[in-house]
Design a protein around this motif. Structure first.
Motif, short mmCIF file in Angstrom:
data_model
loop_
_atom_site.label_atom_id
_atom_site.label_comp_id
_atom_site.label_asym_id
_atom_site.label_seq_id
_atom_site.Cartn_x
_atom_site.Cartn_y
_atom_site.Cartn_z
N TRP A 134 -26.33 -1.00 -5.49
CA TRP A 134 -26.12 -0.04 -4.49
C TRP A 134 -26.77 -0.51 -3.29
CZ3 TRP A 134 -22.00 2.68 -4.91
CH2 TRP A 134 -21.59 2.96 -6.26
N GLY A 135 -27.69 -1.56 -3.45
CA GLY A 135 -28.26 -2.12 -2.50
C GLY A 135 -27.33 -2.96 -1.67
N GLY A 136 -26.46 -3.67 -2.31
CA GLY A 136 -25.43 -4.39 -1.64
C GLY A 136 -24.64 -3.45 -0.93
N MET A 137 -24.53 -2.26 -1.36
CA MET A 137 -23.34 -1.06 -0.71
C MET A 137 -24.34 -0.60 0.44
SD MET A 137 -20.71 -1.07 -2.59
CE MET A 137 -20.19 -1.35 -4.18
N ALA A 138 -25.53 -0.51 0.52
CA ALA A 138 -26.50 0.11 1.40
C ALA A 138 -26.29 -0.78 2.51
CB ALA A 138 -27.87 0.19 0.90
N ILE A 139 -26.33 -2.36 2.42
CA ILE A 139 -26.30 -3.05 3.41
C ILE A 139 -24.84 -3.33 3.99
CG2 ILE A 139 -26.21 -5.56 4.02
CD1 ILE A 139 -29.11 -4.48 3.51
N ASN A 140 -23.88 -2.95 3.25
CA ASN A 140 -22.59 -2.93 3.78
C ASN A 140 -22.41 -1.54 4.53
OD1 ASN A 140 -19.84 -4.32 3.69
ND2 ASN A 140 -19.05 -2.71 2.74
N THR A 155 -34.05 -4.82 -5.11
CA THR A 155 -33.57 -5.75 -6.09
C THR A 155 -31.97 -5.84 -6.17
OG1 THR A 155 -34.02 -5.92 -8.60
CG2 THR A 155 -33.51 -3.64 -8.10
N MET A 156 -31.65 -6.20 -4.82
CA MET A 156 -30.18 -6.07 -4.82
C MET A 156 -29.24 -7.05 -5.50
SD MET A 156 -28.45 -7.04 -1.18
CE MET A 156 -27.78 -8.61 -1.74
N TYR A 157 -27.97 -6.39 -5.51
CA TYR A 157 -26.99 -7.21 -6.28
C TYR A 157 -25.89 -7.39 -5.14
CZ TYR A 157 -27.17 -8.35 -11.32
OH TYR A 157 -27.76 -8.98 -12.55
N ASP A 158 -25.15 -8.20 -5.00
CA ASP A 158 -23.98 -8.43 -4.29
C ASP A 158 -22.71 -8.15 -5.35
OD1 ASP A 158 -21.21 -8.79 -3.18
OD2 ASP A 158 -22.19 -10.32 -1.77
N THR A 163 -18.99 -10.57 -9.18
CA THR A 163 -17.80 -10.45 -10.01
C THR A 163 -16.73 -11.75 -9.75
OG1 THR A 163 -17.84 -8.11 -9.75
CG2 THR A 163 -15.87 -8.67 -10.31
N ALA A 164 -16.71 -12.04 -8.72
CA ALA A 164 -15.84 -13.03 -8.17
C ALA A 164 -16.21 -14.62 -8.61
CB ALA A 164 -15.33 -12.95 -6.71
N PHE A 276 -29.54 -12.91 -4.44
CA PHE A 276 -28.84 -12.18 -3.74
C PHE A 276 -29.16 -11.70 -2.34
CE2 PHE A 276 -26.87 -11.33 -7.89
CZ PHE A 276 -25.63 -11.89 -7.52
N SER A 277 -30.75 -11.31 -2.58
CA SER A 277 -31.67 -11.14 -1.25
C SER A 277 -31.96 -12.18 -0.29
CB SER A 277 -32.68 -10.30 -1.87
OG SER A 277 -32.57 -8.79 -2.26
N ARG A 278 -32.23 -13.08 -1.00
CA ARG A 278 -32.61 -14.23 -0.32
C ARG A 278 -31.56 -14.77 0.81
NH1 ARG A 278 -37.78 -16.46 -1.40
NH2 ARG A 278 -38.53 -15.91 -3.62
#
Length: 322
Positions: A134-140, A155-158, A163-164, A276-278
């Motif tokens: 949801w860190g990725g969703m928040a950035i989006n 502690t973000m994931y994209d 997945t891809a 991911f964050s970097r």
């Protein structure tokens, strides 16, 4: 109208604070899905407060990490909500246990809708916090919602990238993506025949002896008294097996480099996910973007380890960037 069944008991994985009042609230996103949230408000609150919407980790519920963050920041003077995303936890939406890069970004925007009209919230001082996926969703969401004044991705994931392309982009080939598509589309046929969606399974249990260290970290959080919750997907049977299909085709963060509002990334030095964050941070411009690396911390340390989660830093960053 979908009716939500909300628990009245304190069933969080963290103790209740005597500095904060909490209550259940509900709001609808633009897809018509009713979302459930826990609202936290400092007992000493007066006037219009700055507000924060919190969600995550991916596969968790608001009674876990996001609720801990929301309650702690309410102790520090914010009005906060921790919400369950569409199709999960106490929130509505059918079928159950589905994630969507579009709908789940919208969930954050719906939370901003809700906070914007509360009489005790300053609509010019609304922020969002996303943990893990949801860190990725928040950035989006920050890339599309100009009402968001500051965003913290912890502690973000994209989720679309992993997945891809797999972890560390180790599966970044047309053939491997094709095989993933083929498997999930085959499962769609099976699910349609059976009239139900097969679940993918949550955190691996029992753990194989050769499991990667981060698998063990997930187990230690989701499968033990530390973080287990009966409504958490990761603690139990996981997402639908076909849930990841849209993540293969719809990359988030396309326009993250155009975010004008403030963004803070917080990640553990030893987290497998730190790249991911970097990588996303490297795309951002402006002097209101920061990357904070927590020494020695692994991915799940930032879920609930209050001794190392930099709440003071997060609060000061948000206050500075209203």
């Amino acid at each position: 109208m979908e009716e939500l069944k909300l628990t009245s008991e304190w069933d969080k994985t963290f103790p209740k604070s005597n500095m904060v009042n909490s209550r259940k609230v509900m709001f609808r996103n633009r897809y018509g899905i009713m979302l459930a949230a826990d609202l936290y408000e400092p007992k000493t609150a007066a006037g219009r407060l700055p507000a924060i919407a919190v969600c995550g980790p991916f596969g968790a519920v608001k009674e876990q990490s996001s609720g801990l963050y929301a309650q702690k920041l309410a102790e520090m003077g914010f009005l906060t909500i921790a919400f369950d995303p569409s199709f999960t936890g106490e929130s509505g939406g059918f079928p159950r246990y589905v994630a969507s890069p579009d709908i789940n970004t919208e969930d954050f925007q719906a939370a901003v809708d809700f906070l914007s009209v509360q009489e005790n919230v300053n609509p010019e001082h609304i922020c969002i916090i996303g943990i893990c996926g949801w860190g990725g969703m928040a950035i989006n969401a920050a890339a599309i919602d100009t009402r968001v004044k500051a965003t913290v991705a912890v502690t973000m994931y994209d989720m679309t990238r992993v997945t891809a392309k797999g972890y560390f982009d180790s599966e970044d080939s047309e053939e491997e993506r094709y095989q993933k598509r083929a498997a999930m589309n085959c499962q769609r046929t099976v699910d349609f025949k059976n009239g139900e969606y097969k679940r993918a399974g949550g955190v691996c249990d029992p753990l194989p002896e050769d499991a990667p260290a981060f698998f063990k970290d997930y187990y230690d959080y989701y499968k033990t008294n530390r973080g287990y919750h009966k409504r958490s997907l990761n603690s139990n049977d996981g997402w639908n097996m076909t849930s990841a299909l849209s993540f293969l085709n719809m990359p988030i963060l396309q326009y993250s480099g155009e975010i004008r509002s403030a963004v803070l990334f917080v990640h553990g030095e030893k987290a497998h996910s730190c790249y991911f964050s970097r990588d996303v941070f490297s795309k951002l411009t402006g002097d209101n973007k920061e990357l904070m690396i927590i020494p020695e911390a692994v991915h799940t340390d930032l879920y609930d380890n209050v001794d190392i989660i930099p709440f003071d830093k997060i609060a000061k960053f948000l206050q500075r960037n209203f």
